[in-house]
Design a protein around this motif. Sequence first.
Motif: not given
Length: 322
Positions: A55, A70, A279
């Motif tokens: 991240t 991602k 995150w």
Amino acid sequence: MEIKELLDELYSYSLFGIKLGLENIQKICDYFGNPEKKYKVIHITGTNGKGSTSTIIETVLLEAGYSVGKYTSPHILKFNERIRANGEDISDRDIAILYEKVKNAIKEINITPTFFEVTTAMMFLYFAEKKVDYAVLEVGMGGRFDATNVSDGDISIITNVSLDHTEYLGKNIYDIALEKAGIIKKKSKVIVGDDNEEFLRAIYTKKQDIVNVVEKYRDITYNLDFKNFITEINIGENRYNLSLFGDYQVKNFLCAYEALKELGIKEEIIKEAVSKVVWQCRFERFSSNPLVVLEGAHNIDGINNLKKILEKEYKTNEIVMI
């Protein structure tokens, strides 16, 4: 098909358990003309820290103006979190379209893939369709036989190794590290964030030329700011205010930082971006008054890291754990 029904069907592939091997995923990728080869890949494995490292890299590359995909697992609230392009979770509509494509391919090829293989195939296709410059891929488990490993990592990052998934990966650090080192390819620039001797011995069997950030950045200093919940990291004259909190995030940051420097990203961009990293459930402040923190530590190493943070600032009788 409603998204809930569709996901129930997708999850039903979990009945085929965990099958380590690349045969199924390779067949699906070949069927679609190898979408996994259409972008640069930053491949990340390790017992802990994969998601945070991924991240940080994703956030900085987006700040630098690149198109970025991602892939992480597991999800916390909903499946869409696993596959992100340009900072946004995949939509329900795109999940439905991609699932249909992969499902038809599976029928034609006549294979029985696992849930993770189907999801990984959907991800490879999606990133190719989105024409991403970089795909930041987190390994599901291990490395060598993980479905993500049909890709060819330009940069391979191994954050650390502790004992986890021993029934699949091995009973000791050396054997587990050997499995994780399976993501290292001929062309890979290799970055590691662990100085355990057995770990390094395993990595060196795959490649001699590696960067160990623990060694390279051993003179850095850092501070945990408990008022703002940021990790202040000093490398030489440069200060980075990382919005992820905890001692263990320092090594994750260094792995990401080394990869970003390898990709030629400027210091100013890294500084700006690392203060914006989000995150969830990694020492995430849910509310300030009272202070409520969400934390996803789920193995011994993770729990020890959490304990280390808490002991710095709080007395035992100030903490309630649920």
